[in-house]
Design a protein around this motif. Structure first.
Motif, PDB file in Angstrom:
ATOM      1  N   TRP A 198       0.867  -1.175   0.000  1.00  0.00           N
ATOM      2  CA  TRP A 198       0.000   0.000   0.000  1.00  0.00           C
ATOM      3  C   TRP A 198       0.907   1.230   0.000  1.00  0.00           C
ATOM      4  O   TRP A 198       1.684   1.444   0.929  1.00  0.00           O
ATOM      5  N   GLU A 199       0.778   2.062  -1.036  1.00  0.00           N
ATOM      6  CA  GLU A 199       1.587   3.278  -1.122  1.00  0.00           C
ATOM      7  C   GLU A 199       0.728   4.484  -0.730  1.00  0.00           C
ATOM      8  O   GLU A 199       0.030   5.068  -1.560  1.00  0.00           O
ATOM      9  N   PHE A 200       0.767   4.850   0.540  1.00  0.00           N
ATOM     10  CA  PHE A 200       0.090   6.054   1.027  1.00  0.00           C
ATOM     11  C   PHE A 200       1.018   7.260   0.812  1.00  0.00           C
ATOM     12  O   PHE A 200       2.232   7.093   0.648  1.00  0.00           O
ATOM     13  N   PRO A 201       0.480   8.466   0.821  1.00  0.00           N
ATOM     14  CA  PRO A 201       1.319   9.651   0.620  1.00  0.00           C
ATOM     15  C   PRO A 201       2.437   9.793   1.647  1.00  0.00           C
ATOM     16  O   PRO A 201       3.498  10.325   1.331  1.00  0.00           O
ATOM     17  N   ASP A 202       2.190   9.315   2.879  1.00  0.00           N
ATOM     18  CA  ASP A 202       3.173   9.516   3.939  1.00  0.00           C
ATOM     19  C   ASP A 202       3.819   8.224   4.449  1.00  0.00           C
ATOM     20  O   ASP A 202       4.691   8.262   5.306  1.00  0.00           O
ATOM     21  N   GLU A 203       3.402   7.079   3.941  1.00  0.00           N
ATOM     22  CA  GLU A 203       3.968   5.814   4.395  1.00  0.00           C
ATOM     23  C   GLU A 203       3.718   4.700   3.380  1.00  0.00           C
ATOM     24  O   GLU A 203       2.810   4.773   2.549  1.00  0.00           O
ATOM     25  N   SER A 216      -8.813   7.384   2.610  1.00  0.00           N
ATOM     26  CA  SER A 216      -9.710   8.540   2.571  1.00  0.00           C
ATOM     27  C   SER A 216      -9.447   9.301   1.278  1.00  0.00           C
ATOM     28  O   SER A 216      -8.547   8.959   0.507  1.00  0.00           O
ATOM     29  N   SER A 217     -10.222  10.329   1.062  1.00  0.00           N
ATOM     30  CA  SER A 217     -10.023  11.113  -0.153  1.00  0.00           C
ATOM     31  C   SER A 217      -8.672  11.814  -0.146  1.00  0.00           C
ATOM     32  O   SER A 217      -8.118  12.145  -1.191  1.00  0.00           O
ATOM     33  N   VAL A 218      -8.118  12.027   1.059  1.00  0.00           N
ATOM     34  CA  VAL A 218      -6.814  12.667   1.185  1.00  0.00           C
ATOM     35  C   VAL A 218      -5.693  11.626   1.096  1.00  0.00           C
ATOM     36  O   VAL A 218      -4.627  11.895   0.553  1.00  0.00           O
ATOM     37  N   ARG A 219      -5.960  10.447   1.623  1.00  0.00           N
ATOM     38  CA  ARG A 219      -4.949   9.376   1.640  1.00  0.00           C
ATOM     39  C   ARG A 219      -5.402   8.236   0.724  1.00  0.00           C
ATOM     40  O   ARG A 219      -5.816   7.180   1.185  1.00  0.00           O
ATOM     41  N   VAL A 220      -5.300   8.463  -0.573  1.00  0.00           N
ATOM     42  CA  VAL A 220      -5.666   7.433  -1.549  1.00  0.00           C
ATOM     43  C   VAL A 220      -4.414   6.632  -1.893  1.00  0.00           C
ATOM     44  O   VAL A 220      -3.460   7.178  -2.451  1.00  0.00           O
ATOM     45  N   PRO A 221      -4.366   5.349  -1.542  1.00  0.00           N
ATOM     46  CA  PRO A 221      -3.143   4.571  -1.765  1.00  0.00           C
ATOM     47  C   PRO A 221      -3.101   3.939  -3.160  1.00  0.00           C
ATOM     48  O   PRO A 221      -4.130   3.674  -3.781  1.00  0.00           O
ATOM     49  N   LYS A 222      -1.888   3.727  -3.616  1.00  0.00           N
ATOM     50  CA  LYS A 222      -1.668   2.890  -4.793  1.00  0.00           C
ATOM     51  C   LYS A 222      -1.364   1.494  -4.268  1.00  0.00           C
ATOM     52  O   LYS A 222      -0.569   1.335  -3.336  1.00  0.00           O
ATOM     53  N   ILE A 223      -1.994   0.457  -4.849  1.00  0.00           N
ATOM     54  CA  ILE A 223      -1.863  -0.905  -4.319  1.00  0.00           C
ATOM     55  C   ILE A 223      -1.273  -1.817  -5.387  1.00  0.00           C
ATOM     56  O   ILE A 223      -1.678  -1.783  -6.550  1.00  0.00           O
ATOM     57  N   GLN A 224      -0.290  -2.635  -4.991  1.00  0.00           N
ATOM     58  CA  GLN A 224       0.266  -3.632  -5.905  1.00  0.00           C
ATOM     59  C   GLN A 224       0.774  -4.826  -5.103  1.00  0.00           C
ATOM     60  O   GLN A 224       1.022  -4.727  -3.892  1.00  0.00           O
ATOM     61  N   THR A 225       0.926  -5.950  -5.785  1.00  0.00           N
ATOM     62  CA  THR A 225       1.432  -7.164  -5.148  1.00  0.00           C
ATOM     63  C   THR A 225       2.949  -7.225  -5.290  1.00  0.00           C
ATOM     64  O   THR A 225       3.494  -6.927  -6.359  1.00  0.00           O
ATOM     65  N   ILE A 226       3.625  -7.586  -4.210  1.00  0.00           N
ATOM     66  CA  ILE A 226       5.075  -7.798  -4.251  1.00  0.00           C
ATOM     67  C   ILE A 226       5.382  -9.178  -3.677  1.00  0.00           C
ATOM     68  O   ILE A 226       4.535  -9.796  -3.017  1.00  0.00           O
ATOM     69  N   PHE A 227       6.597  -9.657  -3.931  1.00  0.00           N
ATOM     70  CA  PHE A 227       6.934 -11.028  -3.557  1.00  0.00           C
ATOM     71  C   PHE A 227       8.157 -11.127  -2.641  1.00  0.00           C
ATOM     72  O   PHE A 227       8.639 -12.225  -2.385  1.00  0.00           O
TER      73      PHE A 227
END
Length: 596
Positions: free
Chosen positions: A18-23, A56-67
């Protein structure tokens, strides 16, 4: 006996990033009811959390699978997390699945750069650029279940307590490619995320011998102690660690038996180098020749502890620049040669030329006694040790690529025949050549293996690969060797310096730090500012073209002879300027701080 005992905590095999803006949050999704790992994008601090934060609308994460998590690097102002984005299962090692890394992803935790000085930002940008090169690292392999850094014999010798340790703690540091990058995760006690990765090669095949099926695997493990690229890493360091040191293991499964045979290769173990200077073959320089015996002794003492008896087979020429290196190697070995440390010179080019590689049988006749005496590992159907390998052949040429791979494939073939006779599959005089399918698969196995190691060190496939692959030299193979030699020349002079910087950064050979006495790259003008390899190559090529055309016409008009000499002089002049101008092709790091 070869199965790994259950460790306290298994590695996570699939995760959601999960790629959040701050973490960044790494959530195990392989069925493990485990905590997720949170990594701050500001200061790279890590903590385990029970639940993924709400979106949230402010913290919209980018999601991807990693191994897998390869590790983390700290640069001038920010840190960078490296993860495995794509993988491919390429076979099994002693019953455990082995995966190849298809692509890596570098995730910056560099928000703190915003508050850095302009100079720090500039340095950060230069270093992070090297990580983009690191993303393209080839030949990375891993397993979630077994220790790929250890040969079958060393795995067999692991005690029960060691088998209970996490894989990273069992690993052989020399072959743990991400050893330095794992340090931050180790400090945070994140064992289930600590995935050991090796660089090298992994290939296998199955073939029929009558009604029986033979399974052959070939593994290469590259040492990280003096890792690098051709020309930029030569010889040994003062501690005896050599460039392009590779452990190659050939494993055979048949009729319930498991057999393993290990060979090693590595640069000549004293201080020598080739300074890249645009010549096709830069001169060999021996550094501190008086230190050669001490460095060689350190190298072979280390090998003796790890492998037992050592037979060093030196394949370099006896004349020219190679001859000087060979003489130094032989003289350095004189004081340390003993019953369990032997040195043998075999002038590969003098004896085999460019096509008669079958003459390697002369070499085998000289080393057959050593191979038979020191043997190989053999386990029976119950996993009990019937035989063990007591020594190893160490092969070298100049690059430890082309002549070395041809020679090692010959030794591997002979040892496989000995193993199959011992198991009872081959009759006394039976050979691999009498089984066409086995013969062809074996040749391809070693050719692919040689190409992998060569690509990692030189940037191209191995030379002489047609003989390894087909059993004979071909016109097509010779032409391909010529092309690869030219590509190597280009890469050595205009690409490998930057690649070497990236390798040094990943391996921790240089630690990045910022201090006031750091000298930023100098700003230059004139020819140096605009010079580049494509431009220089274009100008030299044009000059040589016109020189050739004028020379053809010289017999009709002497003016053409003058113009031919003029164009040739211009070409030589441009090449000389480029050669003298180190920054065109030698952009070596002046921002690195050596790791103590």
């Amino acid at each position: 006996m070869m199965e790994r005992a259950e460790s306290c905590q298994k590695l996570y095999t699939r995760m959601r990033l999960w790629e959040f803006p701050d973490e960044y949050v790494i959530e195990p999704t392989d069925g493990s009811s485990a905590s997720s790992l949170s990594i701050s994008r500001v200061d790279a601090s890590m903590k385990l959390i029970d639940n993924v934060p709400e979106c949230s609308s402010v913290r919209v994460p980018k999601i991807q699978t990693i191994f897998g998590v390869v590790g983390m690097l700290k640069l001038v102002a920010g840190s960078y997390l490296i993860v495995i984005r794509e993988r491919e299962c390429v076979g099994s090692y002693l019953g455990h699945p082995i995966f190849k890394v298809i692509s890596l992803k570098v995730l910056p935790c560099d928000h703190s750069v915003k508050t850095s000085t302009a100079e720090q930002k500039k340095l950060e940008n230069e270093f992070s650029g090297l990580l983009k090169i690191a993303e393209r690292t080839s030949g990375l392999y891993f397993s979630y279940d077994t220790n790929l850094t250890l040969s079958a014999q060393r795995l067999y010798e692991l005690g029960d307590e060691s088998k209970l340790l996490p894989l990273w703690r069992q690993a052989e540091p020399r072959f743990l490619w991400n050893n330095y990058m794992l340090e931050v995760l180790i400090d945070n006690k994140l064992d289930p995320y600590l995935l050991p990765v090796v660089q090298g090669s992994f290939h296998n095949f199955q073939a029929a011998i009558g009604k029986e099926i033979i399974d052959v695997t070939l593994i290469a493990r590259r040492c990280t102690r003096r890792n690098g690229t051709r020309m930029w890493r030569r010889g040994a360091d003062p501690d005896g660690y050599v460039a392009n040191f590779v452990e190659t293991e050939q494993i055979v499964h048949m009729n319930g038996f498991t057999s393993s045979f290990v060979q090693i290769r590595g640069s000549m173990p004293f201080l020598w180098e080739q300074i890249v200077d645009l010549t096709y073959k830069p001169k060999f320089e021996i550094v501190k020749p008086e230190e050669a015996p001490r460095v060689a002794e350190r190298h072979f003492l280390d090998l003796r502890k790890k492998y037992g008896s050592i037979l060093a087979v030196d394949l370099v020429n006896k004349h020219g620049g190679e001859g000087r290196l060979s003489e130094k190697f032989a003289s350095a070995m004189q004081p340390i040669v003993s019953d369990d440390r032997r040195y043998l010179h075999f002038d590969f080019h003098q004896i085999c030329g460019h096509v008669h590689f079958e003459r390697l049988s002369f070499l085998y006749d000289q080393i057959a006694d050593f191979l038979e005496k020191n043997g190989y590992l053999l386990l029976n159907e119950k996993g009990e040790k019937m035989k063990e390998q007591l020594g190893v052949v160490r092969t070298n040429c100049i690059d430890c690529l082309d002549r070395t791979n041809v020679t090692q494939s010959m030794i591997g073939r002979k040892m496989l025949e000995l193993q199959l006779r011992r198991i009872g599959v081959f009759a006394a005089e039976e050979t691999i050549s009498s089984h066409p399918n086995l013969d062809e698969s074996f040749k391809i196995l070693w050719a692919n293996h040689g190409d992998d190691i060569s690509i990692q060190y030189s940037g191209t496939a191995a030379l002489k690969g047609d003989f390894v692959r087909l059993g004979q030299r071909t016109v097509q193979g010779i032409l391909k060797d010529g092309y690869n030699a030219l590509v190597r020349y280009y890469l050595n002079n205009f690409s490998d310096g930057t690649k070497q910087d990236a390798i040094d950064l990943l391996q921790g050979h240089y630690i990045v730090s910022f201090s006031r006495d750091m000298t930023p790259p100098s700003q230059t003008g004139g020819l140096e500012a605009i010079a580049s390899f494509p431009l220089a190559l274009c100008l030299v090529s044009i000059g040589l073209f016109f020189a050739t055309m004028s020379l053809r016409q010289a017999r009709y008009d002497l003016r053409h002879l003058f113009f031919s000499l003029l164009w040739a002089s211009i070409s030589v002049g441009i090449a000389a300027v480029v050669r003298a101008n180190g920054r065109i092709f030698c952009n070596r790091p002046r921002l690195h701080k050596p790791r103590c």
